[in-house]
Enzyme design. Sequence first.
Site, PDB file in Angstrom:
ATOM      1  N   ASN A 187       0.881  -1.165   0.000  1.00 46.01           N
ATOM      2  CA  ASN A 187       0.000   0.000   0.000  1.00 46.01           C
ATOM      3  C   ASN A 187       0.916   1.211   0.000  1.00 46.01           C
ATOM      4  OD1 ASN A 187      -1.829   2.034   0.479  1.00 46.01           O
ATOM      5  ND2 ASN A 187      -2.217   1.494   2.625  1.00 46.01           N
ATOM      6  N   LYS A 246       0.327   4.298  -0.398  1.00 46.42           N
ATOM      7  CA  LYS A 246      -0.239   5.538   0.172  1.00 46.42           C
ATOM      8  C   LYS A 246       0.075   6.727  -0.756  1.00 46.42           C
ATOM      9  CE  LYS A 246       0.115   3.376   4.641  1.00 46.42           C
ATOM     10  NZ  LYS A 246       0.098   3.524   6.083  1.00 46.42           N
ATOM     11  N   HIS A 286      -9.416   1.991   4.507  1.00 46.99           N
ATOM     12  CA  HIS A 286      -8.157   2.087   5.255  1.00 46.99           C
ATOM     13  C   HIS A 286      -8.348   3.054   6.417  1.00 46.99           C
ATOM     14  CE1 HIS A 286      -4.030   3.014   6.274  1.00 46.99           C
ATOM     15  NE2 HIS A 286      -3.720   1.856   5.715  1.00 46.99           N
ATOM     16  N   GLU A 305      -6.607   5.335   7.524  1.00 50.24           N
ATOM     17  CA  GLU A 305      -6.286   6.738   7.220  1.00 50.24           C
ATOM     18  C   GLU A 305      -7.459   7.414   6.518  1.00 50.24           C
ATOM     19  OE1 GLU A 305      -2.622   5.891   5.222  1.00 50.24           O
ATOM     20  OE2 GLU A 305      -1.742   5.296   7.141  1.00 50.24           O
ATOM     21  N   GLU A 333      -5.884  -4.414  10.395  1.00 45.02           N
ATOM     22  CA  GLU A 333      -4.840  -3.426  10.646  1.00 45.02           C
ATOM     23  C   GLU A 333      -5.140  -2.666  11.932  1.00 45.02           C
ATOM     24  OE1 GLU A 333      -2.674  -2.501   6.686  1.00 45.02           O
ATOM     25  OE2 GLU A 333      -4.172  -0.977   7.060  1.00 45.02           O
ATOM     26  N   GLY A 388       2.264   2.414  10.726  1.00 41.85           N
ATOM     27  CA  GLY A 388       3.280   3.455  10.571  1.00 41.85           C
ATOM     28  C   GLY A 388       3.951   3.858  11.860  1.00 41.85           C
ATOM     29  N   SER A 415       3.002  -2.062  10.336  1.00 42.16           N
ATOM     30  CA  SER A 415       4.444  -2.215  10.596  1.00 42.16           C
ATOM     31  C   SER A 415       4.962  -3.625  10.314  1.00 42.16           C
ATOM     32  CB  SER A 415       4.783  -1.768  12.024  1.00 42.16           C
ATOM     33  OG  SER A 415       4.424  -0.412  12.220  1.00 42.16           O
TER      34      SER A 415
HETATM   35  P1  PGA Z   1       2.685   0.315   7.636  1.00 44.54           P
HETATM   36  O1  PGA Z   1       1.268   0.583   6.932  1.00 44.54           O
HETATM   37  O2  PGA Z   1       3.170  -1.015   7.110  1.00 44.54           O
HETATM   38  O3  PGA Z   1       3.550   1.466   7.203  1.00 44.54           O
HETATM   39  O4  PGA Z   1       2.446   0.284   9.095  1.00 44.54           O
HETATM   40  C1  PGA Z   1       0.359  -0.464   6.740  1.00 44.54           C
HETATM   41  C2  PGA Z   1      -0.890   0.099   6.115  1.00 44.54           C
HETATM   42  O5  PGA Z   1      -1.289   1.204   6.471  1.00 44.54           O
HETATM   43  O6  PGA Z   1      -1.521  -0.548   5.260  1.00 44.54           O
END
Ligand code: PGA
Length: 255
Positions: free
Chosen positions: A13, A15, A98, A100, A170, A176, A216
Amino acid sequence: MDKSKRKAIIAGNWKMNKTPAEAKELLTAITPLVKDADCEVIACVPFVDLQTALEVAEGTNIKIGAENCHWEESGAFTGEISAKMLTSMGVEYVVLGHSERRQYFGETDETVNKRTKAALAAGLKPIVCVGELLWERECDITEEVIARQIKLDLFDVSKEDVKKTVIAYEPVWAIGTGKTATADQAEEVCAFIRATIAKLYDQKTADAVTIQYGGSMNDANADELLSKTNVDGGLIGGASLVAEKFAAIVKAASK
Ligand code: PGA
Protein backbone atom coordinates in the site's frame (compact mmCIF):
# COMPACT_ATOMS: atom_id res chain seq x y z
CA MET A 1 -8.92 -25.84 7.20
CA ASP A 2 -5.49 -26.27 5.77
CA LYS A 3 -4.06 -22.77 5.44
CA SER A 4 -2.15 -23.75 2.32
CA LYS A 5 -5.46 -24.03 0.45
CA ARG A 6 -6.06 -20.31 0.86
CA LYS A 7 -4.42 -17.77 -1.35
CA ALA A 8 -1.59 -15.96 0.43
CA ILE A 9 -1.57 -12.34 -0.67
CA ILE A 10 1.13 -9.76 -0.06
CA ALA A 11 -0.03 -6.31 -1.07
CA GLY A 12 1.95 -3.10 -0.96
CA ASN A 13 0.00 0.00 0.00
CA TRP A 14 2.07 2.86 -1.32
CA LYS A 15 -0.24 5.54 0.17
CA MET A 16 0.59 9.08 -1.06
CA ASN A 17 4.09 8.21 -2.25
CA LYS A 18 5.86 8.02 -5.61
CA THR A 19 5.45 10.02 -8.80
CA PRO A 20 4.88 7.99 -11.98
CA ALA A 21 8.62 8.07 -12.74
CA GLU A 22 9.43 6.88 -9.21
CA ALA A 23 6.71 4.24 -9.42
CA LYS A 24 8.31 2.88 -12.57
CA GLU A 25 11.68 2.72 -10.84
CA LEU A 26 10.33 0.95 -7.76
CA LEU A 27 8.23 -1.59 -9.63
CA THR A 28 11.09 -2.30 -12.02
CA ALA A 29 13.29 -3.03 -9.00
CA ILE A 30 10.64 -5.24 -7.34
CA THR A 31 9.81 -7.31 -10.44
CA PRO A 32 12.87 -9.60 -10.65
CA LEU A 33 12.96 -10.04 -6.86
CA VAL A 34 9.44 -11.48 -6.66
CA LYS A 35 9.20 -13.33 -9.97
CA ASP A 36 9.29 -16.78 -8.32
CA ALA A 37 6.81 -15.91 -5.59
CA ASP A 38 4.46 -18.64 -4.47
CA CYS A 39 1.84 -16.13 -3.37
CA GLU A 40 -0.12 -13.33 -4.97
CA VAL A 41 1.84 -10.09 -5.17
CA ILE A 42 0.01 -6.79 -5.47
CA ALA A 43 1.08 -3.16 -5.59
CA CYS A 44 -1.67 -0.71 -4.61
CA VAL A 45 -0.56 2.64 -5.93
CA PRO A 46 -1.82 6.24 -6.17
CA PHE A 47 -4.30 6.89 -9.00
CA VAL A 48 -1.80 8.87 -11.04
CA ASP A 49 0.66 5.94 -10.98
CA LEU A 50 -1.83 3.30 -12.15
CA GLN A 51 -1.17 3.55 -15.88
CA THR A 52 2.59 3.38 -15.43
CA ALA A 53 2.30 0.55 -12.90
CA LEU A 54 0.06 -1.48 -15.22
CA GLU A 55 2.53 -1.04 -18.05
CA VAL A 56 5.53 -2.08 -15.94
CA ALA A 57 3.64 -5.03 -14.43
CA GLU A 58 2.37 -6.36 -17.74
CA GLY A 59 3.57 -9.92 -18.31
CA THR A 60 4.86 -10.21 -14.72
CA ASN A 61 3.27 -11.87 -11.67
CA ILE A 62 2.56 -8.49 -10.04
CA LYS A 63 -1.07 -7.36 -9.90
CA ILE A 64 -2.01 -3.72 -9.61
CA GLY A 65 -4.49 -2.20 -7.18
CA ALA A 66 -5.84 1.26 -6.41
CA GLU A 67 -6.15 2.81 -2.95
CA ASN A 68 -9.84 3.75 -3.06
CA CYS A 69 -12.84 4.01 -5.37
CA HIS A 70 -16.23 5.72 -5.30
CA TRP A 71 -19.55 3.83 -5.13
CA GLU A 72 -21.26 5.56 -8.06
CA GLU A 73 -20.41 4.66 -11.64
CA SER A 74 -20.18 8.25 -12.81
CA GLY A 75 -21.58 11.69 -12.13
CA ALA A 76 -21.03 14.89 -10.23
CA PHE A 77 -18.44 13.69 -7.70
CA THR A 78 -15.51 16.01 -8.24
CA GLY A 79 -12.21 14.39 -7.42
CA GLU A 80 -13.55 10.84 -7.20
CA ILE A 81 -12.72 7.74 -9.26
CA SER A 82 -15.26 4.98 -9.99
CA ALA A 83 -14.68 1.24 -9.82
CA LYS A 84 -15.51 0.98 -13.51
CA MET A 85 -12.82 3.52 -14.38
CA LEU A 86 -10.34 1.29 -12.57
CA THR A 87 -11.40 -2.01 -14.14
CA SER A 88 -11.42 -0.38 -17.58
CA MET A 89 -7.68 0.25 -17.11
CA GLY A 90 -6.95 -3.31 -16.00
CA VAL A 91 -6.77 -2.66 -12.26
CA GLU A 92 -7.70 -5.79 -10.28
CA TYR A 93 -7.70 -4.80 -6.62
CA VAL A 94 -8.72 -1.82 -4.51
CA VAL A 95 -7.97 -0.96 -0.88
CA LEU A 96 -11.14 0.19 0.90
CA GLY A 97 -11.80 1.57 4.36
CA HIS A 98 -8.16 2.09 5.26
CA SER A 99 -7.91 3.64 8.71
CA GLU A 100 -6.29 6.74 7.22
CA ARG A 101 -9.41 7.24 5.09
CA ARG A 102 -11.60 6.66 8.14
CA GLN A 103 -9.47 8.99 10.28
CA TYR A 104 -8.77 11.88 7.91
CA PHE A 105 -11.45 11.71 5.22
CA GLY A 106 -14.65 10.92 7.07
CA GLU A 107 -14.92 7.36 5.78
CA THR A 108 -17.57 5.40 7.69
CA ASP A 109 -18.63 1.76 7.70
CA GLU A 110 -21.61 2.82 5.59
CA THR A 111 -19.43 4.33 2.86
CA VAL A 112 -16.97 1.41 3.08
CA ASN A 113 -19.92 -0.92 2.52
CA LYS A 114 -21.13 1.10 -0.49
CA ARG A 115 -17.65 1.17 -1.99
CA THR A 116 -17.18 -2.57 -1.37
CA LYS A 117 -20.41 -3.44 -3.15
CA ALA A 118 -19.61 -1.11 -6.05
CA ALA A 119 -16.10 -2.54 -6.40
CA LEU A 120 -17.41 -6.12 -6.46
CA ALA A 121 -20.17 -5.23 -8.93
CA ALA A 122 -17.54 -3.77 -11.27
CA GLY A 123 -15.32 -6.85 -10.97
CA LEU A 124 -12.69 -5.38 -8.65
CA LYS A 125 -11.43 -7.39 -5.69
CA PRO A 126 -11.67 -5.24 -2.58
CA ILE A 127 -9.14 -5.32 0.25
CA VAL A 128 -11.36 -4.16 3.11
CA CYS A 129 -9.44 -2.80 6.11
CA VAL A 130 -10.66 -3.13 9.68
CA GLY A 131 -8.91 -2.47 12.96
CA GLU A 132 -9.28 -1.07 16.44
CA LEU A 133 -7.85 2.14 17.90
CA LEU A 134 -5.40 1.88 20.78
CA TRP A 135 -7.92 3.08 23.35
CA GLU A 136 -10.47 0.59 22.08
CA ARG A 137 -7.95 -2.20 22.68
CA GLU A 138 -7.17 -0.75 26.11
CA CYS A 139 -10.89 -0.72 26.91
CA ASP A 140 -10.97 -4.38 25.89
CA ILE A 141 -13.54 -3.88 23.13
CA THR A 142 -11.38 -5.03 20.18
CA GLU A 143 -13.75 -7.87 19.30
CA GLU A 144 -16.85 -5.66 19.45
CA VAL A 145 -15.18 -3.08 17.19
CA ILE A 146 -14.01 -5.68 14.68
CA ALA A 147 -17.33 -7.55 14.62
CA ARG A 148 -19.19 -4.29 14.02
CA GLN A 149 -16.87 -3.29 11.16
CA ILE A 150 -17.07 -6.73 9.53
CA LYS A 151 -20.87 -6.85 9.79
CA LEU A 152 -21.38 -3.33 8.48
CA ASP A 153 -18.66 -3.31 5.82
CA LEU A 154 -19.88 -6.63 4.39
CA PHE A 155 -23.60 -5.91 4.77
CA ASP A 156 -25.52 -7.27 1.78
CA VAL A 157 -22.39 -8.74 0.18
CA SER A 158 -23.23 -12.18 -1.23
CA LYS A 159 -21.48 -15.39 -0.28
CA GLU A 160 -19.87 -15.61 -3.71
CA ASP A 161 -18.64 -12.03 -3.48
CA VAL A 162 -17.26 -12.32 0.03
CA LYS A 163 -14.97 -15.09 -1.24
CA LYS A 164 -13.47 -12.55 -3.65
CA THR A 165 -13.00 -10.06 -0.83
CA VAL A 166 -9.75 -9.78 1.10
CA ILE A 167 -9.94 -8.60 4.70
CA ALA A 168 -6.96 -6.72 6.11
CA TYR A 169 -6.74 -6.61 9.89
CA GLU A 170 -4.84 -3.43 10.65
CA PRO A 171 -4.78 -2.35 14.29
CA VAL A 172 -4.69 1.44 13.98
CA TRP A 173 -2.06 1.72 16.72
CA ALA A 174 0.34 -0.42 14.66
CA ILE A 175 0.15 1.51 11.39
CA GLY A 176 3.28 3.45 10.57
CA THR A 177 4.29 3.46 14.21
CA GLY A 178 6.84 0.66 14.20
CA LYS A 179 4.65 -1.03 16.85
CA THR A 180 3.68 -4.35 15.37
CA ALA A 181 0.98 -6.47 16.93
CA THR A 182 2.59 -9.61 18.26
CA ALA A 183 2.04 -12.66 16.09
CA ASP A 184 -0.34 -13.99 18.75
CA GLN A 185 -2.35 -10.75 18.83
CA ALA A 186 -2.59 -10.78 15.02
CA GLU A 187 -3.63 -14.43 15.00
CA GLU A 188 -6.24 -13.87 17.70
CA VAL A 189 -8.02 -11.11 15.79
CA CYS A 190 -7.63 -12.74 12.35
CA ALA A 191 -9.18 -15.92 13.80
CA PHE A 192 -11.97 -13.80 15.30
CA ILE A 193 -12.60 -12.21 11.89
CA ARG A 194 -12.85 -15.65 10.31
CA ALA A 195 -15.26 -16.79 13.03
CA THR A 196 -17.38 -13.68 12.47
CA ILE A 197 -17.53 -14.37 8.72
CA ALA A 198 -18.46 -18.00 9.50
CA LYS A 199 -21.37 -16.76 11.63
CA LEU A 200 -22.55 -14.35 8.93
CA TYR A 201 -22.12 -16.84 6.07
CA ASP A 202 -20.82 -20.34 6.83
CA GLN A 203 -17.57 -22.02 7.78
CA LYS A 204 -16.71 -23.07 4.24
CA THR A 205 -17.03 -19.50 3.03
CA ALA A 206 -15.00 -18.19 5.96
CA ASP A 207 -12.28 -20.75 5.30
CA ALA A 208 -11.94 -19.45 1.73
CA VAL A 209 -11.42 -15.79 2.65
CA THR A 210 -7.89 -14.40 2.65
CA ILE A 211 -7.25 -12.41 5.83
CA GLN A 212 -4.16 -10.23 5.92
CA TYR A 213 -2.38 -8.55 8.78
CA GLY A 214 -1.16 -4.99 8.32
CA GLY A 215 0.66 -2.57 10.59
CA SER A 216 4.44 -2.21 10.60
CA MET A 217 4.92 -5.61 8.96
CA ASN A 218 8.49 -5.77 7.68
CA ASP A 219 11.24 -8.10 6.56
CA ALA A 220 12.17 -8.84 10.18
CA ASN A 221 8.76 -9.79 11.58
CA ALA A 222 6.96 -11.18 8.50
CA ASP A 223 8.08 -14.77 9.02
CA GLU A 224 6.54 -15.04 12.45
CA LEU A 225 3.33 -13.20 11.60
CA LEU A 226 2.77 -15.21 8.43
CA SER A 227 3.40 -18.51 10.20
CA LYS A 228 0.10 -18.08 12.06
CA THR A 229 -2.85 -20.20 10.98
CA ASN A 230 -5.25 -17.36 10.22
CA VAL A 231 -2.79 -14.79 8.91
CA ASP A 232 -2.88 -15.36 5.15
CA GLY A 233 -0.83 -12.42 4.01
CA GLY A 234 0.05 -8.82 4.64
CA LEU A 235 -0.89 -5.29 3.68
CA ILE A 236 2.41 -3.47 3.74
CA GLY A 237 2.86 0.28 3.97
CA GLY A 238 6.35 1.62 4.68
CA ALA A 239 8.24 -1.57 3.82
CA SER A 240 6.52 -1.79 0.42
CA LEU A 241 8.44 1.30 -0.69
CA VAL A 242 11.78 -0.48 -0.42
CA ALA A 243 12.13 -3.20 -3.08
CA GLU A 244 14.36 -5.53 -1.02
CA LYS A 245 12.17 -5.29 2.09
CA PHE A 246 8.98 -5.90 0.15
CA ALA A 247 10.57 -8.84 -1.67
CA ALA A 248 11.71 -10.35 1.64
CA ILE A 249 8.10 -10.29 2.90
CA VAL A 250 6.91 -11.91 -0.34
CA LYS A 251 9.56 -14.59 0.19
CA ALA A 252 8.33 -15.19 3.74
CA ALA A 253 4.78 -15.67 2.42
CA SER A 254 5.98 -18.08 -0.25
CA LYS A 255 7.23 -20.64 2.25
P1 PGA B 1 2.68 0.32 7.64
O1 PGA B 1 1.27 0.58 6.93
O2 PGA B 1 3.17 -1.02 7.11
O3 PGA B 1 3.55 1.47 7.20
O4 PGA B 1 2.45 0.28 9.09
C1 PGA B 1 0.36 -0.46 6.74
C2 PGA B 1 -0.89 0.10 6.11
O5 PGA B 1 -1.29 1.20 6.47
O6 PGA B 1 -1.52 -0.55 5.26
